[in-house]
Design a protein around this motif. Structure first.
Motif, PDB file in Angstrom:
ATOM      1  N   PHE A  95       0.828  -1.202   0.000  1.00 30.07           N
ATOM      2  CA  PHE A  95       0.000   0.000   0.000  1.00 30.07           C
ATOM      3  C   PHE A  95       0.872   1.265   0.000  1.00 30.07           C
ATOM      4  O   PHE A  95       2.099   1.196  -0.054  1.00 30.07           O
ATOM      5  CB  PHE A  95      -0.925  -0.007   1.223  1.00 30.07           C
ATOM      6  CG  PHE A  95      -2.098  -0.941   1.090  1.00 30.07           C
ATOM      7  CD1 PHE A  95      -3.364  -0.455   0.842  1.00 30.07           C
ATOM      8  CD2 PHE A  95      -1.920  -2.324   1.192  1.00 30.07           C
ATOM      9  CE1 PHE A  95      -4.446  -1.307   0.714  1.00 30.07           C
ATOM     10  CE2 PHE A  95      -2.994  -3.186   1.061  1.00 30.07           C
ATOM     11  CZ  PHE A  95      -4.262  -2.683   0.820  1.00 30.07           C
ATOM     12  N   MET A  96       0.231   2.414   0.054  1.00 36.91           N
ATOM     13  CA  MET A  96       0.898   3.707   0.134  1.00 36.91           C
ATOM     14  C   MET A  96       0.115   4.521   1.165  1.00 36.91           C
ATOM     15  O   MET A  96      -0.686   5.390   0.844  1.00 36.91           O
ATOM     16  CB  MET A  96       0.902   4.398  -1.228  1.00 36.91           C
ATOM     17  CG  MET A  96       1.779   5.620  -1.297  1.00 36.91           C
ATOM     18  SD  MET A  96       2.128   6.161  -2.991  1.00 36.91           S
ATOM     19  CE  MET A  96       0.478   6.512  -3.603  1.00 36.91           C
ATOM     20  N   ALA A  97       0.349   4.210   2.451  1.00 37.23           N
ATOM     21  CA  ALA A  97      -0.575   4.630   3.507  1.00 37.23           C
ATOM     22  C   ALA A  97      -0.050   5.732   4.415  1.00 37.23           C
ATOM     23  O   ALA A  97      -0.748   6.124   5.354  1.00 37.23           O
ATOM     24  CB  ALA A  97      -0.955   3.423   4.361  1.00 37.23           C
ATOM     25  N   PHE A  98       1.168   6.246   4.166  1.00 36.44           N
ATOM     26  CA  PHE A  98       1.709   7.327   4.991  1.00 36.44           C
ATOM     27  C   PHE A  98       1.598   8.655   4.242  1.00 36.44           C
ATOM     28  O   PHE A  98       2.204   8.841   3.187  1.00 36.44           O
ATOM     29  CB  PHE A  98       3.182   7.063   5.326  1.00 36.44           C
ATOM     30  CG  PHE A  98       3.396   6.012   6.373  1.00 36.44           C
ATOM     31  CD1 PHE A  98       3.313   6.316   7.726  1.00 36.44           C
ATOM     32  CD2 PHE A  98       3.703   4.709   5.997  1.00 36.44           C
ATOM     33  CE1 PHE A  98       3.544   5.340   8.693  1.00 36.44           C
ATOM     34  CE2 PHE A  98       3.931   3.728   6.954  1.00 36.44           C
ATOM     35  CZ  PHE A  98       3.848   4.051   8.309  1.00 36.44           C
ATOM     36  N   GLU A  99       0.863   9.591   4.804  1.00 34.96           N
ATOM     37  CA  GLU A  99       0.625  10.879   4.136  1.00 34.96           C
ATOM     38  C   GLU A  99       1.916  11.666   3.933  1.00 34.96           C
ATOM     39  O   GLU A  99       2.111  12.292   2.884  1.00 34.96           O
ATOM     40  CB  GLU A  99      -0.377  11.708   4.936  1.00 34.96           C
ATOM     41  CG  GLU A  99      -0.772  13.014   4.255  1.00 34.96           C
ATOM     42  CD  GLU A  99      -1.810  13.789   5.042  1.00 34.96           C
ATOM     43  OE1 GLU A  99      -2.506  14.622   4.439  1.00 34.96           O
ATOM     44  OE2 GLU A  99      -1.920  13.571   6.270  1.00 34.96           O
ATOM     45  N   GLU A 100       2.800  11.685   4.922  1.00 34.42           N
ATOM     46  CA  GLU A 100       4.031  12.471   4.790  1.00 34.42           C
ATOM     47  C   GLU A 100       4.843  12.050   3.575  1.00 34.42           C
ATOM     48  O   GLU A 100       5.349  12.889   2.823  1.00 34.42           O
ATOM     49  CB  GLU A 100       4.896  12.347   6.049  1.00 34.42           C
ATOM     50  CG  GLU A 100       6.175  13.172   5.966  1.00 34.42           C
ATOM     51  CD  GLU A 100       7.082  13.015   7.174  1.00 34.42           C
ATOM     52  OE1 GLU A 100       8.217  13.530   7.126  1.00 34.42           O
ATOM     53  OE2 GLU A 100       6.667  12.374   8.163  1.00 34.42           O
ATOM     54  N   HIS A 101       4.959  10.745   3.366  1.00 33.69           N
ATOM     55  CA  HIS A 101       5.703  10.265   2.197  1.00 33.69           C
ATOM     56  C   HIS A 101       5.027  10.700   0.902  1.00 33.69           C
ATOM     57  O   HIS A 101       5.690  11.160  -0.035  1.00 33.69           O
ATOM     58  CB  HIS A 101       5.804   8.738   2.245  1.00 33.69           C
ATOM     59  CG  HIS A 101       6.361   8.131   0.994  1.00 33.69           C
ATOM     60  ND1 HIS A 101       7.668   8.293   0.604  1.00 33.69           N
ATOM     61  CD2 HIS A 101       5.770   7.374   0.021  1.00 33.69           C
ATOM     62  CE1 HIS A 101       7.868   7.661  -0.546  1.00 33.69           C
ATOM     63  NE2 HIS A 101       6.740   7.103  -0.909  1.00 33.69           N
ATOM     64  N   VAL A 102       3.712  10.568   0.838  1.00 33.44           N
ATOM     65  CA  VAL A 102       2.979  10.926  -0.377  1.00 33.44           C
ATOM     66  C   VAL A 102       3.106  12.419  -0.664  1.00 33.44           C
ATOM     67  O   VAL A 102       3.403  12.833  -1.788  1.00 33.44           O
ATOM     68  CB  VAL A 102       1.496  10.526  -0.248  1.00 33.44           C
ATOM     69  CG1 VAL A 102       0.692  11.028  -1.437  1.00 33.44           C
ATOM     70  CG2 VAL A 102       1.363   9.012  -0.120  1.00 33.44           C
ATOM     71  N   TYR A 131      -1.883   7.110   7.775  1.00 33.37           N
ATOM     72  CA  TYR A 131      -3.157   7.755   7.447  1.00 33.37           C
ATOM     73  C   TYR A 131      -4.246   6.700   7.297  1.00 33.37           C
ATOM     74  O   TYR A 131      -5.376   6.884   7.743  1.00 33.37           O
ATOM     75  CB  TYR A 131      -3.023   8.564   6.158  1.00 33.37           C
ATOM     76  CG  TYR A 131      -4.302   9.278   5.769  1.00 33.37           C
ATOM     77  CD1 TYR A 131      -4.593  10.534   6.279  1.00 33.37           C
ATOM     78  CD2 TYR A 131      -5.224   8.684   4.905  1.00 33.37           C
ATOM     79  CE1 TYR A 131      -5.775  11.191   5.947  1.00 33.37           C
ATOM     80  CE2 TYR A 131      -6.404   9.323   4.569  1.00 33.37           C
ATOM     81  CZ  TYR A 131      -6.679  10.580   5.085  1.00 33.37           C
ATOM     82  OH  TYR A 131      -7.854  11.211   4.757  1.00 33.37           O
ATOM     83  N   TRP A 132      -3.930   5.597   6.636  1.00 31.98           N
ATOM     84  CA  TRP A 132      -4.853   4.470   6.487  1.00 31.98           C
ATOM     85  C   TRP A 132      -4.439   3.381   7.464  1.00 31.98           C
ATOM     86  O   TRP A 132      -3.299   2.929   7.461  1.00 31.98           O
ATOM     87  CB  TRP A 132      -4.817   3.920   5.057  1.00 31.98           C
ATOM     88  CG  TRP A 132      -5.352   4.873   4.030  1.00 31.98           C
ATOM     89  CD1 TRP A 132      -4.623   5.613   3.135  1.00 31.98           C
ATOM     90  CD2 TRP A 132      -6.725   5.181   3.779  1.00 31.98           C
ATOM     91  NE1 TRP A 132      -5.459   6.371   2.359  1.00 31.98           N
ATOM     92  CE2 TRP A 132      -6.759   6.129   2.727  1.00 31.98           C
ATOM     93  CE3 TRP A 132      -7.927   4.765   4.357  1.00 31.98           C
ATOM     94  CZ2 TRP A 132      -7.952   6.653   2.225  1.00 31.98           C
ATOM     95  CZ3 TRP A 132      -9.113   5.281   3.862  1.00 31.98           C
ATOM     96  CH2 TRP A 132      -9.117   6.211   2.809  1.00 31.98           C
ATOM     97  N   SER A 133      -5.359   2.952   8.320  1.00 29.53           N
ATOM     98  CA  SER A 133      -5.053   1.907   9.296  1.00 29.53           C
ATOM     99  C   SER A 133      -4.946   0.550   8.611  1.00 29.53           C
ATOM    100  O   SER A 133      -5.409   0.367   7.478  1.00 29.53           O
ATOM    101  CB  SER A 133      -6.150   1.847  10.364  1.00 29.53           C
ATOM    102  OG  SER A 133      -7.346   1.315   9.807  1.00 29.53           O
ATOM    103  N   PHE A 134      -4.357  -0.413   9.307  1.00 32.18           N
ATOM    104  CA  PHE A 134      -4.297  -1.762   8.750  1.00 32.18           C
ATOM    105  C   PHE A 134      -5.693  -2.342   8.573  1.00 32.18           C
ATOM    106  O   PHE A 134      -5.956  -3.077   7.616  1.00 32.18           O
ATOM    107  CB  PHE A 134      -3.430  -2.677   9.623  1.00 32.18           C
ATOM    108  CG  PHE A 134      -1.959  -2.528   9.358  1.00 32.18           C
ATOM    109  CD1 PHE A 134      -1.388  -3.086   8.230  1.00 32.18           C
ATOM    110  CD2 PHE A 134      -1.162  -1.800  10.225  1.00 32.18           C
ATOM    111  CE1 PHE A 134      -0.031  -2.942   7.970  1.00 32.18           C
ATOM    112  CE2 PHE A 134       0.190  -1.643   9.976  1.00 32.18           C
ATOM    113  CZ  PHE A 134       0.762  -2.211   8.846  1.00 32.18           C
ATOM    114  N   GLY A 135      -6.612  -2.030   9.485  1.00 37.46           N
ATOM    115  CA  GLY A 135      -7.987  -2.487   9.315  1.00 37.46           C
ATOM    116  C   GLY A 135      -8.600  -1.973   8.031  1.00 37.46           C
ATOM    117  O   GLY A 135      -9.280  -2.704   7.300  1.00 37.46           O
ATOM    118  N   GLU A 136      -8.346  -0.693   7.722  1.00 34.38           N
ATOM    119  CA  GLU A 136      -8.885  -0.103   6.496  1.00 34.38           C
ATOM    120  C   GLU A 136      -8.207  -0.686   5.258  1.00 34.38           C
ATOM    121  O   GLU A 136      -8.870  -0.960   4.244  1.00 34.38           O
ATOM    122  CB  GLU A 136      -8.707   1.415   6.546  1.00 34.38           C
ATOM    123  CG  GLU A 136      -9.596   2.078   7.592  1.00 34.38           C
ATOM    124  CD  GLU A 136      -9.211   3.508   7.888  1.00 34.38           C
ATOM    125  OE1 GLU A 136     -10.100   4.289   8.264  1.00 34.38           O
ATOM    126  OE2 GLU A 136      -8.006   3.859   7.765  1.00 34.38           O
TER     127      GLU A 136
END
Length: 312
Positions: free
Chosen positions: A76-83, A230-235
């Motif tokens: 995934f690509m779930a960290f806002e800072e990196h994006v 930003y996105w949890s593992f559950g999401e």
């Protein structure tokens, strides 16, 4: 509970539980994936059985990835800072869709490496990068899961490195597919799987308070925290399971933590300060209770062209 897959001096693959700095073999188990598939009862029984076995010095064995050949790997690509940082550095806005969907791609299960294994540069590449991530390993099968249900399907977490050949990645993605070949050569994870109960006291934000750091040849490059998701593992797992079935051993990787790759750092601070990896470089990524990925970079094999004068 910390669980590793390893290869002993006789070449046989085994599963071990860590106790007091030593590995205790799980009797009759050669694959961690065979201990998954239920509510955790098999893992608990394995821990009790392993406690009765003699300890093994981990220096005497080869640590493999916890699941050496996963059924699938979704990254995934779930960290806002990196994006955000990567997008700004490239002179592009963040696509609003990123805030609506926890997007991912599939990578190559056959290219999995153990946490301490050498990593080769892909043939034809001159821009190898690391990416610090954390991955959840699916413990129970399920489809169309809600985020709350999805959390109960996680067996544990492991430190994950998505090795990326950036020049190959940039070239192939110009046609609108990928990443594919640029991410095809290696993914390292381990050295162990940490069961979810070990993280309960670390809950923070949408994840857990786990520092994630990276260095190259002893020089600190990256520093972030798993709690910044930003996105949890559950999401993520909810979306991954939509309209399909996840199975035990599937790997759900978080994507790169902020500052967690050379692409991001070099775009912001310059390529001279943060050059891509070359033969002989040593990369060490650390994740607190998740242990460390510690890999030596090796020269890649020569390109075998598929047409005369082919460049890639």
């Amino acid at each position: 509970m910390r669980i590793s897959s390893y290869r002993g001096p006789d070449g046989a693959e085994r599963v071990g539980i860590w106790q007091g700095g030593q590995l205790h073999r799980v009797p009759g188990a050669s694959r961690l994936i065979d201990l998954l598939g239920d509510d955790g009862s098999r893992l608990r029984a394995a821990e009790m059985a392993a406690a009765r076995e003699p300890g093994t010095d981990p220096a005497a064995v080869e640590l493999l990835a916890p699941v050496p050949v996963p059924p699938s790997i979704r990254d995934f690509m779930a960290f806002e800072e990196h994006v955000v940082t990567s997008s700004v550095a490239l002179g592009q806005p963040v696509d609003p869709l990123w805030y609506e969907l926890p997007v991912f791609y599939f990578t190559n299960p056959a290219a999995v490496r153990g946490a301490h294994a050498d990593v080769e540069i892909a043939p034809g590449s001159a821009a190898l990068d690391y990416e610090i991530e954390v991955a959840a390993v699916i413990g129970r099968a399920g489809a169309d899961l809600s985020p709350d249900e999805a959390v109960g399907h996680i067996a544990g977490f492991t430190l994950f490195c998505d090795w990326s050949n950036r020049d190959l990645q940039a070239a192939e993605m110009r046609v609108g597919l990928g990443p594919a070949k640029g991410k095809d050569s290696a993914s390292s994870f381990g050295p162990w799987l940490v069961t979810t109960d070990e993280f309960e006291a670390l809950a923070s934000g949408r994840a857990y308070d786990v520092e994630l750091t990276g260095s190259v040849n002893g020089v600190t490059y990256s520093s972030g925290n798993l709690a910044d998701l930003y996105w949890s593992f559950g999401e993520m797992i909810c979306y991954a399971s939509r309209g399909t079935r996840l199975v035990p051993g599937d790997v759900i990787a978080s994507g790169t933590v902020g500052t967690g790759c050379i692409l991001e750092l070099s775009r912001v601070h310059g390529a001279d300060a943060y050059p891509y990896l070359g033969p002989g470089d040593r990369v060490r990524l650390e994740g607190g209770p998740l242990g460390a990925v510690d890999a030596r970079i090796r020269e890649g094999r020569p390109v075998i062209p598929f047409r005369p004068k082919q460049q890639w």
